[in-house]
Design a protein around this motif. Sequence first.
Motif, PDB file in Angstrom:
ATOM      1  N   UNK A 139      32.368 -56.612  -0.730  1.00  0.00           N
ATOM      2  CA  UNK A 139      31.627 -55.729  -1.636  1.00  0.00           C
ATOM      3  C   UNK A 139      30.451 -55.007  -0.981  1.00  0.00           C
ATOM      4  N   UNK A 140      29.970 -55.488   0.151  1.00  0.00           N
ATOM      5  CA  UNK A 140      28.845 -54.821   0.812  1.00  0.00           C
ATOM      6  C   UNK A 140      29.354 -53.613   1.589  1.00  0.00           C
ATOM      7  N   UNK A 141      28.806 -52.429   1.283  1.00  0.00           N
ATOM      8  CA  UNK A 141      29.148 -51.221   2.011  1.00  0.00           C
ATOM      9  C   UNK A 141      30.485 -50.614   1.666  1.00  0.00           C
ATOM     10  N   UNK A 142      31.093 -51.011   0.541  1.00  0.00           N
ATOM     11  CA  UNK A 142      32.397 -50.468   0.157  1.00  0.00           C
ATOM     12  C   UNK A 142      32.219 -49.159  -0.624  1.00  0.00           C
ATOM     13  N   UNK A 143      31.616 -49.263  -1.796  1.00  0.00           N
ATOM     14  CA  UNK A 143      31.351 -48.074  -2.616  1.00  0.00           C
ATOM     15  C   UNK A 143      30.369 -48.453  -3.718  1.00  0.00           C
ATOM     16  N   UNK A 144      29.776 -47.417  -4.333  1.00  0.00           N
ATOM     17  CA  UNK A 144      28.831 -47.681  -5.413  1.00  0.00           C
ATOM     18  C   UNK A 144      29.521 -48.304  -6.632  1.00  0.00           C
ATOM     19  N   UNK A 145      30.752 -47.862  -6.923  1.00  0.00           N
ATOM     20  CA  UNK A 145      31.477 -48.416  -8.066  1.00  0.00           C
ATOM     21  C   UNK A 145      31.817 -49.892  -7.843  1.00  0.00           C
ATOM     22  N   UNK A 150      31.035 -55.380  -9.704  1.00  0.00           N
ATOM     23  CA  UNK A 150      30.554 -56.732  -9.394  1.00  0.00           C
ATOM     24  C   UNK A 150      29.462 -57.125 -10.381  1.00  0.00           C
ATOM     25  N   UNK A 151      28.526 -56.210 -10.630  1.00  0.00           N
ATOM     26  CA  UNK A 151      27.405 -56.494 -11.546  1.00  0.00           C
ATOM     27  C   UNK A 151      27.903 -56.755 -12.963  1.00  0.00           C
ATOM     28  N   UNK A 152      28.837 -55.914 -13.434  1.00  0.00           N
ATOM     29  CA  UNK A 152      29.361 -56.100 -14.790  1.00  0.00           C
ATOM     30  C   UNK A 152      30.091 -57.438 -14.902  1.00  0.00           C
ATOM     31  N   UNK A 153      30.843 -57.770 -13.865  1.00  0.00           N
ATOM     32  CA  UNK A 153      31.547 -59.061 -13.859  1.00  0.00           C
ATOM     33  C   UNK A 153      30.571 -60.218 -13.957  1.00  0.00           C
ATOM     34  N   UNK A 154      29.493 -60.148 -13.200  1.00  0.00           N
ATOM     35  CA  UNK A 154      28.479 -61.208 -13.235  1.00  0.00           C
ATOM     36  C   UNK A 154      27.902 -61.354 -14.643  1.00  0.00           C
ATOM     37  N   UNK A 187      38.364 -45.590  -8.444  1.00  0.00           N
ATOM     38  CA  UNK A 187      38.789 -45.893  -7.075  1.00  0.00           C
ATOM     39  C   UNK A 187      38.147 -47.208  -6.624  1.00  0.00           C
ATOM     40  N   UNK A 188      38.946 -48.241  -6.627  1.00  0.00           N
ATOM     41  CA  UNK A 188      38.468 -49.557  -6.190  1.00  0.00           C
ATOM     42  C   UNK A 188      39.555 -50.244  -5.376  1.00  0.00           C
ATOM     43  N   UNK A 189      39.130 -51.103  -4.489  1.00  0.00           N
ATOM     44  CA  UNK A 189      40.098 -51.940  -3.788  1.00  0.00           C
ATOM     45  C   UNK A 189      40.670 -52.961  -4.771  1.00  0.00           C
ATOM     46  N   UNK A 190      41.979 -53.167  -4.681  1.00  0.00           N
ATOM     47  CA  UNK A 190      42.642 -54.097  -5.588  1.00  0.00           C
ATOM     48  C   UNK A 190      43.309 -55.227  -4.818  1.00  0.00           C
ATOM     49  N   UNK A 191      43.769 -56.212  -5.567  1.00  0.00           N
ATOM     50  CA  UNK A 191      44.499 -57.324  -4.954  1.00  0.00           C
ATOM     51  C   UNK A 191      45.730 -56.809  -4.224  1.00  0.00           C
ATOM     52  N   UNK A 318      36.561 -56.206  -6.633  1.00  0.00           N
ATOM     53  CA  UNK A 318      35.158 -56.362  -7.018  1.00  0.00           C
ATOM     54  C   UNK A 318      35.004 -57.343  -8.181  1.00  0.00           C
ATOM     55  N   UNK A 319      36.007 -57.410  -9.050  1.00  0.00           N
ATOM     56  CA  UNK A 319      35.958 -58.366 -10.162  1.00  0.00           C
ATOM     57  C   UNK A 319      36.098 -59.788  -9.626  1.00  0.00           C
ATOM     58  N   UNK A 320      37.039 -59.971  -8.710  1.00  0.00           N
ATOM     59  CA  UNK A 320      37.216 -61.298  -8.105  1.00  0.00           C
ATOM     60  C   UNK A 320      35.963 -61.712  -7.338  1.00  0.00           C
ATOM     61  N   UNK A 321      35.342 -60.750  -6.662  1.00  0.00           N
ATOM     62  CA  UNK A 321      34.104 -61.043  -5.931  1.00  0.00           C
ATOM     63  C   UNK A 321      33.030 -61.530  -6.895  1.00  0.00           C
ATOM     64  N   UNK A 322      32.892 -60.824  -8.019  1.00  0.00           N
ATOM     65  CA  UNK A 322      31.904 -61.239  -9.014  1.00  0.00           C
ATOM     66  C   UNK A 322      32.173 -62.640  -9.540  1.00  0.00           C
ATOM     67  N   UNK A 323      33.452 -62.936  -9.782  1.00  0.00           N
ATOM     68  CA  UNK A 323      33.817 -64.268 -10.269  1.00  0.00           C
ATOM     69  C   UNK A 323      33.469 -65.331  -9.237  1.00  0.00           C
ATOM     70  N   UNK A 324      33.783 -65.064  -7.971  1.00  0.00           N
ATOM     71  CA  UNK A 324      33.520 -66.048  -6.924  1.00  0.00           C
ATOM     72  C   UNK A 324      32.032 -66.221  -6.677  1.00  0.00           C
ATOM     73  N   UNK A 325      31.264 -65.153  -6.856  1.00  0.00           N
ATOM     74  CA  UNK A 325      29.809 -65.298  -6.741  1.00  0.00           C
ATOM     75  C   UNK A 325      29.301 -66.248  -7.822  1.00  0.00           C
ATOM     76  N   UNK A 326      29.825 -66.104  -9.042  1.00  0.00           N
ATOM     77  CA  UNK A 326      29.428 -67.013 -10.114  1.00  0.00           C
ATOM     78  C   UNK A 326      29.915 -68.428  -9.851  1.00  0.00           C
ATOM     79  N   UNK A 327      31.089 -68.562  -9.227  1.00  0.00           N
ATOM     80  CA  UNK A 327      31.574 -69.893  -8.847  1.00  0.00           C
ATOM     81  C   UNK A 327      30.612 -70.532  -7.851  1.00  0.00           C
ATOM     82  N   UNK A 328      30.162 -69.744  -6.888  1.00  0.00           N
ATOM     83  CA  UNK A 328      29.225 -70.280  -5.886  1.00  0.00           C
ATOM     84  C   UNK A 328      27.894 -70.654  -6.532  1.00  0.00           C
ATOM     85  N   UNK A 329      27.434 -69.824  -7.459  1.00  0.00           N
ATOM     86  CA  UNK A 329      26.171 -70.127  -8.161  1.00  0.00           C
ATOM     87  C   UNK A 329      26.321 -71.398  -8.997  1.00  0.00           C
ATOM     88  N   UNK A 330      27.461 -71.525  -9.671  1.00  0.00           N
ATOM     89  CA  UNK A 330      27.695 -72.711 -10.480  1.00  0.00           C
ATOM     90  C   UNK A 330      27.910 -73.964  -9.652  1.00  0.00           C
TER      91      UNK A 330
END
Length: 487
Positions: A139-145, A150-154, A187-191, A318-330
């Motif tokens: 997610x770092x340096x990919x795109x603004x969207x 990621x933020x909305x997912x969080x 325009x987002x990277x997908x699975x 980006x959605x999966x990234x947001x989920x995994x960030x929350x997994x790491x926080x939890x």
Amino acid sequence: MIEQVKKEWFSNIKGDILAGIVVALALIPEAIAFSIIAGVDPMTGLYASFCMAVVISFLGGRPAMISAATGAMALVVVSLVKDHGVEYLLAATILTGVFQIIFGVCKIARLMKFIPRAVMIGFVNALAILIFKAQVPHFVGISNMTYVFVAITLVIVYVLPRFTKAVPAPLIAIILLTAISIFAKVELRTVGDLGTITKSLPVFHLPQVPFTMDTLRIILPYSIALSIVGLLETLLTASIVDDMTDTDSNKNQEARGQGIANVISAFFGGMAGCAMIGQSVINVKSGGRGRLSTFVAGVFLIFLIIALGDLVVQIPMSVLVGIMIMVSIGTFDWSSFSYMKKAPRTDVFVMLSTVVIVVATHDLSKGVIAGVILSALFFVSKISTIKVKKTEQSDRTLYEIEGQLFFASVEGFLESFDFSLKDSNVILNFENANVWDGSGVGAIDKTVIKFMDNNNHVSVNGLNHPSQKLVDRLGVYNNPNAKVSAH
């Protein structure tokens, strides 16, 4: 036997089925994300989660616990997949299962009592940090969207459970944001950009690797690490579920079951897996209590893949990234900060060392092993202080020994005596001491014989029964011809 089967499988049918469905829904994003961490096709993680859950539901020692592809195992195999490919991963997974079966037969669960709390806290925190680090490239340096999604997912994953827990928040985030990205043509990277989701059942597959010593040399270090990391996380999760359900579990059976599940998973194209703390907690809180919940989770997972595979490939990364960030926080143990203020400095050092070593090496087993060794060294240092109190009396010299006499305290013990004493009655009183090893017995021998060399009469008194048995077996000071070096 029949009553046991009824209790574990059919005593909570409705609760287990509903809980299993919820867990299956929650497993999809994590299984895909962990596959991406490992650098393999998403199906490798999904097949692993299906196989692990189904097999462990029959063979595991802890009903209602969920086993699948995990971040801890994925992190271990990153370099193996990168350097040698997925076939070597499958071979390593089979060997991992063999090791775990052996560990279970050897009753490995007994060793869990030697892992201190500080090491456990460090283990969990290091896992959380590594999961977060693995998300950064996506997610770092990919795109603004990407940042926006990621933020909305969080927000969804964090806020939604405050209102409802009927459906896992990660699943809602995936459905909602995937739909938005498709219909709005964002325009987002997908699975699908990282791998292909195949709407098919796993098929039997022998790893396509040479059956040579060179292959064994490559996979052996990874298999050892995977087996240790997997069992550590599995046994820790089993203890947590034990506490939540106020029931016991057979952790050695669980170790054997995990091993068999990993072997079967590899033969059907799945990566190594183990018990999942998060999903197991979701299962229990959703009402799961029996093996049926774990079985339903695995079966319903593969049903979702076959029925909805075309949609799964369109999930934004980006959605999966947001989920995994929350997994790491939890996953991170935030109470460890207050623990650091209250705990002994040695415990804090052990915890931090475990975290640093794991993060630096990306190897959870190395951190845990190092933490256990450090804890043992600190413990030895703490109890190695031995006190010797000298009392001069008219007809004798009394030495009262207090503490633990073993290899680490021998030097301090020997330095506590005045060996220049001559023609006296010397009494060594061990009422407040324990003798633990041959080094301690040797120190008593040296002390007694050195005093005897100066024409002193020496008595050894107050040894407790275990210490006396050890001294009787190894000691030589009662032998009039014995001479033991005092150096």
